[in-house]
Design a protein around this motif. Structure first.
Motif, PDB file in Angstrom:
ATOM      1  N   TYR A 119       0.359  -1.996  -2.883  1.00 36.57           N
ATOM      2  CA  TYR A 119       2.205  -2.251  -3.501  1.00 36.57           C
ATOM      3  C   TYR A 119       1.196  -3.913  -3.569  1.00 36.57           C
ATOM      4  CZ  TYR A 119       3.760   1.961  -3.021  1.00 36.57           C
ATOM      5  OH  TYR A 119       4.258   3.449  -2.881  1.00 36.57           O
ATOM      6  N   SER A 142       0.657  -4.429   0.451  1.00 31.92           N
ATOM      7  CA  SER A 142      -0.146  -3.321   1.165  1.00 31.92           C
ATOM      8  C   SER A 142      -0.334  -1.271   0.808  1.00 31.92           C
ATOM      9  CB  SER A 142       1.811  -3.044   2.327  1.00 31.92           C
ATOM     10  OG  SER A 142       1.943  -2.185   2.800  1.00 31.92           O
ATOM     11  N   ARG A 143      -0.943  -1.177   1.630  1.00 32.56           N
ATOM     12  CA  ARG A 143      -1.346   0.254   1.130  1.00 32.56           C
ATOM     13  C   ARG A 143      -0.325   1.340   0.535  1.00 32.56           C
ATOM     14  NH1 ARG A 143      -6.035   2.837   4.641  1.00 32.56           N
ATOM     15  NH2 ARG A 143      -4.739   4.751   3.800  1.00 32.56           N
ATOM     16  N   VAL A 144      -0.115   1.820  -0.051  1.00 29.56           N
ATOM     17  CA  VAL A 144       0.248   2.151  -1.351  1.00 29.56           C
ATOM     18  C   VAL A 144       0.692   3.404  -0.217  1.00 29.56           C
ATOM     19  CG1 VAL A 144       1.190   3.972  -3.151  1.00 29.56           C
ATOM     20  CG2 VAL A 144      -0.150   2.100  -3.371  1.00 29.56           C
ATOM     21  N   GLN A 145      -0.622   4.519   0.486  1.00 32.27           N
ATOM     22  CA  GLN A 145      -0.204   5.678   1.557  1.00 32.27           C
ATOM     23  C   GLN A 145      -0.477   5.342   3.251  1.00 32.27           C
ATOM     24  OE1 GLN A 145       0.455   8.668   0.669  1.00 32.27           O
ATOM     25  NE2 GLN A 145       0.450   8.059  -1.786  1.00 32.27           N
ATOM     26  N   GLY A 146       0.896   5.391   2.901  1.00 30.97           N
ATOM     27  CA  GLY A 146       1.201   4.811   4.972  1.00 30.97           C
ATOM     28  C   GLY A 146       1.982   4.403   5.613  1.00 30.97           C
ATOM     29  N   ALA A 147       2.019   3.912   6.396  1.00 32.15           N
ATOM     30  CA  ALA A 147       3.570   3.231   7.220  1.00 32.15           C
ATOM     31  C   ALA A 147       3.116   1.980   6.431  1.00 32.15           C
ATOM     32  CB  ALA A 147       3.045   2.846   8.127  1.00 32.15           C
ATOM     33  N   GLN A 148       3.806   0.892   7.045  1.00 32.91           N
ATOM     34  CA  GLN A 148       4.067  -0.351   6.841  1.00 32.91           C
ATOM     35  C   GLN A 148       3.403  -1.739   6.965  1.00 32.91           C
ATOM     36  OE1 GLN A 148       4.060  -3.533   4.310  1.00 32.91           O
ATOM     37  NE2 GLN A 148       6.509  -3.115   3.764  1.00 32.91           N
ATOM     38  N   LYS A 149       2.502  -1.893   6.508  1.00 36.64           N
ATOM     39  CA  LYS A 149       1.475  -3.403   7.441  1.00 36.64           C
ATOM     40  C   LYS A 149       0.940  -4.004   5.701  1.00 36.64           C
ATOM     41  CE  LYS A 149      -2.849  -3.573  10.181  1.00 36.64           C
ATOM     42  NZ  LYS A 149      -3.650  -2.906  11.019  1.00 36.64           N
ATOM     43  N   LEU A 150       1.282  -5.169   6.119  1.00 34.83           N
ATOM     44  CA  LEU A 150       1.271  -5.971   5.239  1.00 34.83           C
ATOM     45  C   LEU A 150      -0.158  -7.452   5.981  1.00 34.83           C
ATOM     46  CD1 LEU A 150       4.691  -7.885   3.597  1.00 34.83           C
ATOM     47  CD2 LEU A 150       3.006  -6.629   2.383  1.00 34.83           C
TER      48      LEU A 150
END
Lengths: 115, 114
Positions: free
Chosen positions: B32, B94-102
């Motif tokens: 994203y 931020s990865r589409v898969q997985g937890a929020q990590k900007l």
């Protein structure tokens, strides 16, 4: 609605001293983040909480940095002992969910100067 | 791992002129894309985000951005800037898969001259 609150706004300390920053997220936001923003760089994630549990602390220098969110609401980030390279703005952010497409709400930050 | 490069650290423009702030990203997985703005003495706030669908995304304050997958870019544009647009702008992924990590870029300081 009230935003993310952080204090203090500014802090000046000498190296090897300790310092603590406080953050109160938006009411009802379960996910809380601490970011470090060094001058001229983008924010870097230090730690992420979901309620009172740690989701990600892979970039937290654990020999000197610690953070807690005991009751799943406000949070404290501590540095002990501080080094010159810790001079930065420490940003707190929150979101209603931990999903990767979620909007983050940021506080104004705490500017730390280590002399 | 994801990385973001903002190609210009500073962009000066005249008021009412158009502006483009460039952002390129690198990722081996779907991401994203976000643009955040930081006004002086304020926290970052979301301008716009691309999740899926139309590659042209419109945000607040007249800004828009276009996702280009082949060029791995997400440039921010505004057709006519105002003095109030003076701020630091951050591109993030931020990865589409997985937890929020900007993961943020280095930021671009936009200065509007009268």
């Amino acid at each position: 609605e009230a935003g993310v609150a952080q204090s203090p706004r500014y802090k000046i300390i000498e190296k090897r001293q300790s310092v603590a920053f406080w953050c109160n997220p938006i009411s009802g936001h379960a996910t809380l983040y601490w970011y470090q923003q060094i001058l001229g760089q983008g924010p870097k994630l230090l730690i992420q909480f979901q309620n009172n549990g740690v989701v990600d602390d892979s970039q937290l220098p654990k020999d000197r940095f610690s953070a807690e969110r005991l009751k799943g609401v406000d949070s404290t980030l501590k540095i002990q002992p501080a080094k010159l390279e810790d001079s930065a703005v420490y940003l707190c952010a929150s979101s209603s969910r931990p999903a990767s497409n979620e909007k983050l709400f940021f506080g104004s930050g705490t500017q730390l100067s280590v002399l | 791992a994801q990385s973001v490069t903002q190609l210009d650290s500073q962009v000066p423009v005249f008021e009412e002129a158009p502006v483009e702030l460039r952002c390129n990203y690198s990722s081996s997985v779907s991401v994203y894309l976000f643009w955040y703005v930081q006004y002086p003495n304020q926290g970052l706030q979301l301008l716009l985000k691309y999740l899926s669908g139309s590659t042209l995304v419109k945000g607040i304050n007249g800004f828009e951005a276009e996702f280009n997958k082949s060029q791995t870019s997400f440039h921010l544009r505004k057709p006519s800037v105002h003095i109030s647009d003076t701020a630091e702008y951050f591109c993030a992924v931020s990865r589409v898969q997985g937890a929020q990590k900007l993961v943020f870029g280095q930021g671009t300081r936009l200065t509007i001259n009268p």
